[in-house]
Design a protein around this motif. Structure first.
Motif, PDB file in Angstrom:
ATOM      1  N   UNK A  18       0.835  -1.208   0.000  1.00 48.75           N
ATOM      2  CA  UNK A  18       0.000   0.000   0.000  1.00 48.75           C
ATOM      3  C   UNK A  18       0.875   1.266   0.000  1.00 48.75           C
ATOM      4  N   UNK A  19       2.016   1.192   0.661  1.00 49.43           N
ATOM      5  CA  UNK A  19       2.941   2.332   0.614  1.00 49.43           C
ATOM      6  C   UNK A  19       3.544   2.471  -0.787  1.00 49.43           C
ATOM      7  N   UNK A  20       3.882   1.336  -1.414  1.00 48.77           N
ATOM      8  CA  UNK A  20       4.363   1.401  -2.798  1.00 48.77           C
ATOM      9  C   UNK A  20       3.295   2.029  -3.694  1.00 48.77           C
ATOM     10  N   UNK A  21       2.046   1.571  -3.527  1.00 41.02           N
ATOM     11  CA  UNK A  21       0.958   2.050  -4.397  1.00 41.02           C
ATOM     12  C   UNK A  21       0.768   3.558  -4.223  1.00 41.02           C
ATOM     13  N   UNK A  22       0.780   4.003  -2.978  1.00 41.69           N
ATOM     14  CA  UNK A  22       0.630   5.446  -2.718  1.00 41.69           C
ATOM     15  C   UNK A  22       1.783   6.227  -3.350  1.00 41.69           C
ATOM     16  N   UNK A  38      -5.845   2.047  -8.474  1.00 36.72           N
ATOM     17  CA  UNK A  38      -6.610   1.652  -7.282  1.00 36.72           C
ATOM     18  C   UNK A  38      -6.210   0.221  -6.889  1.00 36.72           C
ATOM     19  N   UNK A  39      -6.770  -0.269  -5.798  1.00 37.55           N
ATOM     20  CA  UNK A  39      -6.324  -1.572  -5.277  1.00 37.55           C
ATOM     21  C   UNK A  39      -6.559  -2.710  -6.252  1.00 37.55           C
ATOM     22  N   UNK A  40      -7.735  -2.684  -6.919  1.00 42.12           N
ATOM     23  CA  UNK A  40      -8.060  -3.791  -7.833  1.00 42.12           C
ATOM     24  C   UNK A  40      -7.086  -3.806  -9.009  1.00 42.12           C
ATOM     25  N   UNK A  41      -6.798  -2.623  -9.550  1.00 41.95           N
ATOM     26  CA  UNK A  41      -5.857  -2.538 -10.667  1.00 41.95           C
ATOM     27  C   UNK A  41      -4.450  -2.919 -10.202  1.00 41.95           C
ATOM     28  N   UNK A  42      -4.074  -2.446  -9.007  1.00 41.96           N
ATOM     29  CA  UNK A  42      -2.726  -2.741  -8.507  1.00 41.96           C
ATOM     30  C   UNK A  42      -2.534  -4.242  -8.302  1.00 41.96           C
ATOM     31  N   UNK A  43      -3.587  -4.910  -7.865  1.00 38.94           N
ATOM     32  CA  UNK A  43      -3.509  -6.371  -7.688  1.00 38.94           C
ATOM     33  C   UNK A  43      -3.148  -7.040  -9.017  1.00 38.94           C
TER      34      UNK A  43
END
Ligand code: XBP
Ligand code: MG
Length: 230
Positions: A18-22, A38-43
């Motif tokens: 989540x820190x990487x994504x942010x 967003x989370x779904x895309x990042x997954x």
């Protein structure tokens, strides 16, 4: 018992994604890109290991044969992301997953060597482990190999093979500790048995090739984490 434990970092030692994504999203905004993961895309994007490779894969998925960014622009964007990630981790902290402190301490007591095999960069490991283990964290690890120090990132075996050569041990005498299918594939291809500890983003990966699969490390010790932080 295994003579060495070789740890993945992201998702295994700590829930860092989540820190990487942010950091990715802030870097995109600061570069004037209208990209947002967003989370779904990042997954989905996490199937591509490595931040630069992930940015490139996303650009290609959107823009096909005429991507928006050149290779130097991808590199610059990723440099900005790495700086933002280190700031997030250093200022906000990111605790190690429950039981990790106890596992490190128990391994040390048993005389097992510790090592790190990761796809992320050394600067990111340093940010995370300086906060979690102190500025001398590297002294605890016999070998630390990061993504850009080998030719091919996970799921290729390169990073684990380099760790094995630094440890001077055959894979069969080590245990890799991972959280993702790509990590499992990488360690397995290097001949290392794998213990999977399921993490937030990869819990539904196929772990049928793992020697062990667990949900967390809390079974290792009854001691509270802060008592074994030495
Ligand atoms: C972690 C990764 C990394 C991080 C981002 O994989 O794939 O790319 O998501 O870090 P693993 P960078 O846990 O298998 O090592 O942006 O520094 O690549
Ligand atoms: Mg991982």
């Amino acid at each position: 018992q295994a003579r060495a434990l070789i740890f993945d970092v992201d998702g295994t030692l700590a829930e860092t994604e989540e820190a990487h994504r942010e950091a990715f999203n802030t870097a995109f905004a600061e570069a004037g890109l209208d990209w947002r993961w967003d989370r779904a895309l990042y997954k989905e994007l996490l199937r591509v290991t490595g931040g630069k490779e992930r940015i490139r894969a996303f650009d290609v998925s959107r823009n096909g044969a005429s991507p928006q960014l050149s290779d130097p622009e991808v590199a610059e964007l990723h440099r900005a992301k790495t700086k933002l990630y280190a700031e997030l981790i250093t200022n906000g902290g990111c605790s190690l997953r429950p039981g990790v402190h106890a596992l490190l301490a128990a391994a040390r007591k048993r005389g097992q060597s510790l090592a790190i095999a990761t796809t992320t960069s050394r600067a990111n490991i340093d940010a995370l482990l300086t906060v979690a283990l102190g500025k001398d964290w590297a002294q605890r690890f016999v070998a630390v190999v990061a993504g850009d120090e080998v030719r091919n990132k996970k799921p290729a075996p390169d990073v684990y093979l380099k760790v094995l050569s630094e440890l001077n041990l055959p894979g069969s005498q080590c245990l890799a500790i991972e959280d993702s299918g790509n990590g499992l594939a990488s360690a397995s291809a290097a001949g290392i048995p794998v213990l999977i500890s399921r993490s937030a983003y990869f819990s539904d990966d196929d772990f049928s090739g793992a020697a062990f699969t667990i949900d967390d490390f809390t079974f290792i010790s009854d001691e509270p984490d802060h008592n074994v932080n030495a």
